[in-house]
Write a protein that holds these residues in place. Structure first.
Motif: not given
Lengths: 104, 104
Positions: A7-12, A55-64, A72-84
């Motif tokens: 998913l779109p994110q700022p680079d370093r 939906s609130t959770r999604a909002h926070h994940l987007r903010t992060l 965040t990468r998409t894997e099937g219907t799941r979205r896996i998030s990892k700390l940078r």
DNA sequence: ATCGTACTACGATATTCATCGAAGTTCGAC
DNA sequence: GTCGAACTTCGATGAATATCGTAGTACGAT
């Protein structure tokens, strides 16, 4: 089709410290970050147990993600998030560890 | 009379990481913190050059003080603020240095 | 005691933002 | 294809907050 997609994110270089601090300065988001810190492989959004709706959770994940804290990468219907962690440690050495060292 | 007097602030055990991060995650306040980091002796509020009025500046200083980031003592009509570096480093080692390491 | 300086506290306003429910999307399974 | 699961996006709402101007306090100097 749909191989795993990032998913779109700022680079370093685009990460702003204001945005990172503001993102971390919210209890729910900090809880998410703590959970991710203990799971180097990443966590699916739905596995997080939080006192808010999906939906609130999604909002926070987007903010992060948009602030550069996680990826965040998409894997099937799941979205896996990892700390940078590598990016954050490079930009602000000690910041993340300091936050995670907090007792409460 | 008026010997130097300390304004009310949380003591070390009462500082919450949420509040600290939220306090730091605001551009004007981060500017203040950067200025204080370069002045171990403390700075009088009025000496800070900021793009806001005096009352807004006072508000930000209060936020920083109540979150535990800085301490303020009265000296005559001036209020000298200092970073609570020892407390922050003890609670969240690396956090402050990481923030201050940010390029921009 | 009067004045000026340095700040703060109050009240108001406008913006930001955390939250929700409902509707929509995308995918895997059947 | 249809269904359900996982997640997001949209629109709305209420709360938090950054900002200001004005009025006030506290102090030092004259």
């Amino acid at each position: 089709m749909s191989t795993s997609k990032q998913l779109p994110q700022p680079d370093r270089g685009e990460i702003r410290v204001d945005a990172v601090l503001q993102a971390l300065g919210e209890p729910v988001r900090l809880t998410i970050v703590r959970a991710l810190a203990g799971a180097p492989e990443g966590i699916a959004c739905g596995e997080l147990e939080l006192p808010v709706t999906a939906s609130t959770r999604a909002h926070h994940l987007r903010t992060l993600r948009e602030s550069g804290v996680l990826t965040t990468r998409t894997e099937g219907t799941r979205r896996i998030s990892k700390l940078r962690r590598d990016d954050l440690d490079a930009l602000y050495p000690g910041l993340l560890d300091g936050v995670l060292a907090a007792k409460q």
